[in-house]
Design a protein around this motif. Structure first.
Motif, PDB file in Angstrom:
ATOM      1  N   GLY A  59       0.791  -1.229   0.000  1.00 20.08           N
ATOM      2  CA  GLY A  59       0.000   0.000   0.000  1.00 20.08           C
ATOM      3  C   GLY A  59       0.821   1.275   0.000  1.00 20.08           C
ATOM      4  N   GLN A  60       2.124   1.164   0.173  1.00 19.16           N
ATOM      5  CA  GLN A  60       3.003   2.332   0.239  1.00 19.16           C
ATOM      6  C   GLN A  60       3.394   2.786  -1.165  1.00 19.16           C
ATOM      7  N   ILE A  61       3.571   4.096  -1.349  1.00 22.57           N
ATOM      8  CA  ILE A  61       4.052   4.653  -2.617  1.00 22.57           C
ATOM      9  C   ILE A  61       5.471   5.143  -2.385  1.00 22.57           C
ATOM     10  N   ILE A  62       6.405   4.670  -3.241  1.00 22.48           N
ATOM     11  CA  ILE A  62       7.812   5.081  -3.119  1.00 22.48           C
ATOM     12  C   ILE A  62       8.265   5.719  -4.423  1.00 22.48           C
ATOM     13  N   ASN A  63       9.183   6.662  -4.315  1.00 17.32           N
ATOM     14  CA  ASN A  63       9.803   7.287  -5.482  1.00 17.32           C
ATOM     15  C   ASN A  63      11.192   6.695  -5.655  1.00 17.32           C
ATOM     16  N   VAL A  64      11.414   6.033  -6.802  1.00 15.06           N
ATOM     17  CA  VAL A  64      12.692   5.385  -7.077  1.00 15.06           C
ATOM     18  C   VAL A  64      13.324   6.036  -8.299  1.00 15.06           C
TER      19      VAL A  64
ATOM     20  N   VAL B 103      15.640 -15.498   1.003  1.00 17.89           N
ATOM     21  CA  VAL B 103      14.755 -14.527   0.353  1.00 17.89           C
ATOM     22  C   VAL B 103      15.028 -14.373  -1.136  1.00 17.89           C
ATOM     23  N   LYS B 104      15.803 -15.266  -1.724  1.00 17.67           N
ATOM     24  CA  LYS B 104      16.096 -15.100  -3.152  1.00 17.67           C
ATOM     25  C   LYS B 104      14.872 -15.341  -4.017  1.00 17.67           C
ATOM     26  N   ASN B 105      13.834 -16.008  -3.490  1.00 11.78           N
ATOM     27  CA  ASN B 105      12.600 -16.242  -4.247  1.00 11.78           C
ATOM     28  C   ASN B 105      11.516 -15.215  -3.932  1.00 11.78           C
ATOM     29  N   VAL B 106      11.768 -14.329  -2.992  1.00  8.80           N
ATOM     30  CA  VAL B 106      10.775 -13.322  -2.600  1.00  8.80           C
ATOM     31  C   VAL B 106      10.723 -12.221  -3.652  1.00  8.80           C
ATOM     32  N   VAL B 107       9.505 -11.886  -4.079  1.00  9.86           N
ATOM     33  CA  VAL B 107       9.302 -10.841  -5.088  1.00  9.86           C
ATOM     34  C   VAL B 107       8.325  -9.815  -4.532  1.00  9.86           C
ATOM     35  N   VAL B 108       8.685  -8.555  -4.670  1.00  7.83           N
ATOM     36  CA  VAL B 108       7.806  -7.462  -4.271  1.00  7.83           C
ATOM     37  C   VAL B 108       7.157  -6.921  -5.540  1.00  7.83           C
ATOM     38  N   LYS B 109       5.829  -6.964  -5.587  1.00 12.04           N
ATOM     39  CA  LYS B 109       5.104  -6.522  -6.778  1.00 12.04           C
ATOM     40  C   LYS B 109       4.528  -5.133  -6.550  1.00 12.04           C
ATOM     41  N   GLY B 110       4.558  -4.338  -7.611  1.00 10.21           N
ATOM     42  CA  GLY B 110       4.023  -2.988  -7.529  1.00 10.21           C
ATOM     43  C   GLY B 110       3.525  -2.516  -8.879  1.00 10.21           C
ATOM     44  N   GLU B 111       2.918  -1.344  -8.873  1.00 11.69           N
ATOM     45  CA  GLU B 111       2.372  -0.750 -10.091  1.00 11.69           C
ATOM     46  C   GLU B 111       2.913   0.669 -10.230  1.00 11.69           C
ATOM     47  N   VAL B 112       3.322   1.024 -11.452  1.00 13.34           N
ATOM     48  CA  VAL B 112       3.840   2.362 -11.710  1.00 13.34           C
ATOM     49  C   VAL B 112       2.683   3.347 -11.658  1.00 13.34           C
ATOM     50  N   VAL B 113       2.785   4.321 -10.757  1.00 13.99           N
ATOM     51  CA  VAL B 113       1.737   5.322 -10.574  1.00 13.99           C
ATOM     52  C   VAL B 113       2.045   6.570 -11.392  1.00 13.99           C
ATOM     53  N   ALA B 114       3.333   6.963 -11.472  1.00 15.19           N
ATOM     54  CA  ALA B 114       3.688   8.198 -12.177  1.00 15.19           C
ATOM     55  C   ALA B 114       5.143   8.165 -12.626  1.00 15.19           C
TER      56      ALA B 114
END
Length: 101
Positions: free
Chosen positions: A17-22, A52-63
């Motif tokens: 639920g968090q939005i990050i700027n990368v 944790v090599k199989n752990v994936v963090v999924k996200g969606e590009v907001v801007a």
């Protein structure tokens, strides 16, 4: 639950639920992105390394945007040399949807 992800040579602590700027990614608004995790905390238990090599963090590009302008001003005293530049660093805003642990 949170995870530490690496992208653009930097590490970010993310939660669903968090939005990050990368640093700018080559993706369009609305695209799904996957980030690799180097550490995961689940129910107070911290897991890192090979676990944790199989752990994936999924996200969606907001801007896709540019940060606030910074002024770069260089001068040499007593020489009447002055140079003023502005810079806006591009970034990608990502909304974290889930952490597959």
């Amino acid at each position: 639950m949170y995870a530490i992800v690496v992208t653009g040579g930097k590490q970010y602590k993310v939660e669903p639920g968090q939005i990050i700027n990368v640093e700018k990614l080559d993706a369009n608004v609305g695209d799904k992105v996957e980030l690799g995790a180097i550490m995961v905390s689940k129910d107070g238990e911290i897991v890192c390394g090979d676990a944790v090599k199989n752990v994936v963090v999924k996200g969606e590009v907001v801007a896709q945007d540019k940060a606030k302008k910074i002024i770069v001003f260089k001068y040499k005293s007593k020489k009447n040399e002055r140079k003023r530049q502005g810079h806006r660093q591009p970034f990608t805003a990502i909304k974290i949807s889930e952490i597959n642990a």
